[in-house]
Every structure is written in C-alpha cells, then in structure tokens.
Design an enzyme around this catalytic site. Structure first.
Site, PDB file in Angstrom:
ATOM      1  N   ASP A  31       0.780  -1.185   0.015  1.00 35.23           N
ATOM      2  CA  ASP A  31       0.010  -0.240  -0.038  1.00 35.23           C
ATOM      3  C   ASP A  31       0.842   1.271  -0.079  1.00 35.23           C
ATOM      4  O   ASP A  31       1.134   1.809   0.961  1.00 35.23           O
ATOM      5  CB  ASP A  31      -0.919   0.057   1.246  1.00 35.23           C
ATOM      6  CG  ASP A  31      -1.922   1.126   1.179  1.00 35.23           C
ATOM      7  OD1 ASP A  31      -1.875   1.661  -0.036  1.00 35.23           O
ATOM      8  OD2 ASP A  31      -3.015   1.216   1.867  1.00 35.23           O
ATOM      9  N   HIS A 262       3.375   6.678   5.672  1.00 34.25           N
ATOM     10  CA  HIS A 262       4.010   5.729   6.502  1.00 34.25           C
ATOM     11  C   HIS A 262       4.555   4.479   5.921  1.00 34.25           C
ATOM     12  O   HIS A 262       5.121   3.501   6.122  1.00 34.25           O
ATOM     13  CB  HIS A 262       3.459   5.190   7.854  1.00 34.25           C
ATOM     14  CG  HIS A 262       2.266   4.826   7.886  1.00 34.25           C
ATOM     15  ND1 HIS A 262       1.244   5.272   8.841  1.00 34.25           N
ATOM     16  CD2 HIS A 262       1.729   4.030   7.196  1.00 34.25           C
ATOM     17  CE1 HIS A 262      -0.100   4.716   8.514  1.00 34.25           C
ATOM     18  NE2 HIS A 262       0.233   3.891   7.490  1.00 34.25           N
ATOM     19  N   HIS A 337       4.334   3.657  13.710  1.00 36.23           N
ATOM     20  CA  HIS A 337       3.143   3.974  12.836  1.00 36.23           C
ATOM     21  C   HIS A 337       1.708   3.656  13.315  1.00 36.23           C
ATOM     22  O   HIS A 337       0.862   4.051  13.050  1.00 36.23           O
ATOM     23  CB  HIS A 337       3.357   3.774  11.481  1.00 36.23           C
ATOM     24  CG  HIS A 337       2.770   2.230  11.191  1.00 36.23           C
ATOM     25  ND1 HIS A 337       3.037   1.108  11.618  1.00 36.23           N
ATOM     26  CD2 HIS A 337       1.786   2.013  10.330  1.00 36.23           C
ATOM     27  CE1 HIS A 337       2.516   0.176  11.417  1.00 36.23           C
ATOM     28  NE2 HIS A 337       1.740   0.374  10.388  1.00 36.23           N
ATOM     29  N   GLY A 338       1.976   3.142  14.612  1.00 35.38           N
ATOM     30  CA  GLY A 338       0.686   2.372  14.955  1.00 35.38           C
ATOM     31  C   GLY A 338       0.852   1.372  16.092  1.00 35.38           C
ATOM     32  O   GLY A 338       1.956   1.194  16.566  1.00 35.38           O
ATOM     33  N   GLY A 340       0.376  -2.108  16.072  1.00 39.42           N
ATOM     34  CA  GLY A 340       0.674  -3.424  15.743  1.00 39.42           C
ATOM     35  C   GLY A 340      -0.207  -4.422  16.359  1.00 39.42           C
ATOM     36  O   GLY A 340      -0.758  -4.286  17.549  1.00 39.42           O
TER      37      GLY A 340
END
Length: 401
Positions: A31, A262, A337-338, A340
């Site tokens: 992506d 990201h 980025h987050g 997980g």
DNA sequence: ATGTAC
C-alpha cells in the site's frame, strides 16, 4: 515489529545511491503511501451530543468503504488521472478539492516530485480510476474523536489541539492502484537483482541498484502512486468537510493539522559516520519524525517538529507526537506508525464469535459503521497492542515525544 | 494492504 514478507512492518532502510544502494518495492510495501491525516475543528465534543449517529450515517453514505469499493455513480473517473498522479494534492486543490493552506500541512507539500505516470501500468490506472476518495478495507478508517488529554500545552496550542477539540483522523492509502504498482515491479526487480548478483533469501526483498532504469521506473511509479494516496486522503477530507458543514454549520470548519506517509521511499539528507549523505530512505510502517528546525517542515511547525500520528484501535485513544533530534540521529528521522497486532485476523474473529461488538463499543461511547461485520471483528480492540504502551516506548527511546 | 490464488 510484526512479521512481513521481506522487510518488516515498522522497518526503516536507507541506501546510498553512490555506494551501490538499491530501491526495493518490498521496503515500501504493497500500500504505497498508506498514511494518516489529522484534521481539527473549532468545535468541542459537546457540540456533537446526540448528533453522532446521524453524522456517522452521512459520512458512511458519502465515503465508500470496503474491499474493491469505489464510486458507483459520480466520482472522479472522468478526470485526467495522469495529471492527478503528477500533481497529487496540489492538483486536488487546483480543481477545488481543498484549501491552499492544506498543502503545507501534508508531507512533501502533498506532491512528490518526479512522479512518472508513464511508468504506471494501464491495469494499475484502471484499478485506481474510481477509487479516489475511498477508505478501503482492513485497518483503514475515518475516526471522529476529541482531544482527551494534553501532555505538552505549548505544543498542543501550536497544533490547535485544545482539550475537547473535535478531531477527524483518516487512515488510508493508494488502494488498488498502489497495490498493482507493487505487483508489477516485484518480478522485474527480482530479475534485476539476480542480474546484479544480489542473492535474495526472500522474493519480497527484490530490489534494483538506484542507478538502473528499473529503479528509476519504480521510483517514478511509486511517486505517482504516493500522489494518488495524497489525493485520496485529500478528497476524503473534503467529503468530511462537506458533511460537517451540512450537519453542523460553518463553525464546524476543519483545518488540516498534518498528513503523514508511512509506506514510502524518499531521498533525504542524513548524517552517517560524520558525513552528510543523500540517501534513499525506505519507511514501511514507519512515520517520518523530523525534529524542530528541519527545512522540510512548514514555518508554523518549525519550532515544534513534525507531527507523528499514531492511531490506536477502536477501543483506545489515538496519539499525536512530535519528531525529535533523537529520531534524526538514530532512526533516519523515523518513529512507529501505530499499535501493531497482538492477535492475527483469524484469532480476532474467533475471539469475537458470539459477541455483540456494536453493543460493547456503544457501551464505551463508540459508534461504528463498517462495510462488513467481519471487519469489525478483525479490528477488535484486544487484537491490538495498547497504543499507550507503544507511545511510552518511543517516548522513552527519544524518537518521538 | 489488495477485484488474495488455485
């Protein structure tokens, strides 16, 4: 880090083009320019009292979500998609999809230079043609929230995030177009790598030296897909602005706080072994986290550093951090980025079986609209690590604060 | 992540 094929999710890899460095589609991810955008309103949460369900229904009606979902009727299918791929969010603003002030609040000004639409296959373009302004599936979302806690009053004020402020967080990417670009280049890169004597333990580590035509073609196509993703998030933000204006009036105007990429590769200057070098930095599931004073930041953010947007799962908060000198020195200017995953999708569905997730979330004050029940189950709160723990780790590591 | 592939 979670397991990915080839490069890990949450990985950063920097290569020097003058020392045989490579670019790898697997180091960017399927992506291309998956990313997160945060908007803020002039409203506080009490203004949404009793209006949230109607607002959510309208957003769901205006912004398609789900696998393969594009516009059934009026969309952007008739635009010159090659201009969109070259111009990114700049193009969007030119055609009336956004405010000129939005651009400084997007990484790369919303437009990666060097995009080459001719390097994007016809198939990729067809897959993306009617998916501009759509959420996608999996962990992609549009989230309404409000500022719950402030950890640095000066920084929060600088970002316009006073306590109670209603916010909109958008997580999405380049949909079928970016996916197809990655698919198209992996086999090509595999051959190039073999030709250059690069042994690959995993086909998704396929790569090409930066001075090859294949590398330049991939970079051109990747930048085009990245611009598509910036437009995708820009168009969704416009739709949200329209719905807010329609339902809540002029006071509901939404300003862009920041938009991060990201999953991307970019050329950046970094200091390595005491030497300043221009490197091809791959971030796959990693957020750029540039420190205060970095020239890539707009004037208003020079004193603060780059906003780092870390979404939490449906049952938890999301966080706004700022980039640091520590990140610039140690991680090529990168942060997490987050949260997980803690449970696989299959495990999450098993854990959700027989439960009424909508009711559970409603009990927490969370309203959900989803393209399928399976999506809600797969994105179960307990399927993710607690984002607060992740924030604590990156804060203590000094790569975001 | 993605009109999963077969």
């Amino acid at each position: 880090m979670e397991n990915g094929f080839g490069f890990p999710i949450g990985g950063v890899a920097a290569f020097d083009p003058r020392r045989g460095g490579v670019v790898s589609p697997g180091g960017v991810g399927y992506d291309i320019n998956c990313g997160v955008r945060l908007l803020r309103s002039g409203l506080t949460a009490d203004a949404l009292e009793g209006r949230l369900p109607g607002l959510m229904d309208r957003l769901a009606a205006r912004i398609p979500a789900g696998l393969g979902r594009g516009y059934a009727g009026v969309g952007l299918r008739n635009v010159d998609i090659r201009r969109l791929l070259r111009g990114g969010a700049e193009w969007a603003v030119e055609v009336g999809l956004g405010e000129p002030e939005d651009l400084a609040r997007i990484e790369d000004g919303g437009r990666l230079a060097g995009a080459d639409p001719e390097a994007v296959s016809d198939r990729a373009i067809e897959r993306g043609r009617d998916q501009v302004g759509t959420v996608g599936s999996g962990n992609h979302f549009i989230e309404l929230g409000c500022v719950d806690a402030v950890y640095d009053a000066v920084a929060a004020e600088g970002l316009g995030l006073a306590p109670g402020t209603v916010t909109v967080l958008i997580h999405s990417g380049s949909r079928g177009l970016g996916h197809q670009v990655c698919d198209d280049f992996l086999p090509t890169m595999d051959r190039i790598a073999e030709y250059h004597g690069i042994r690959l333990p995993d086909p998704q580590l396929a790569c090409a030296p930066l001075d090859t035509a294949a590398a330049q073609d991939y970079l051109g196509a990747m930048r085009a897909a990245a611009n598509y993703a910036y437009v995708n998030r820009q168009v969704m933000a416009q739709r949200v602005r329209e719905v807010f204006a329609e339902r809540l009036g002029a006071s509901a105007a939404l300003a862009l706080v920041y938009d991060v990429a990201h999953n991307i590769a970019k050329f950046e200057r970094h200091r390595v072994d005491g030497e300043e070098r221009e490197l091809c930095v791959h971030r796959k599931g990693a957020t750029r986290a540039f420190p205060p004073g970095h020239p890539a930041l707009p004037g208003a953010l020079q004193g603060l550093g780059q906003p780092v947007l870390l979404p939490g799962d449906m049952g938890r908060c999301s966080y706004v951090l700022l980039g640091t000198e520590g990140a610039f020195a140690e991680t090529f200017g990168s942060c997490a980025h987050g949260a997980g995953r803690r449970l696989s999708r299959r495990q999450a569905k098993r854990a959700a079986a027989g439960r009424d997730l909508d009711a559970e979330l409603a009990g927490q004050g969370v309203e959900v609209r989803a393209s399928s029940r399976a999506t809600v189950a797969e994105e179960l709160s307990e399927a993710y690590k607690d984002i607060a723990d992740v924030v604590d780790v990156v804060d203590r590591a000094g790569i975001g604060r």
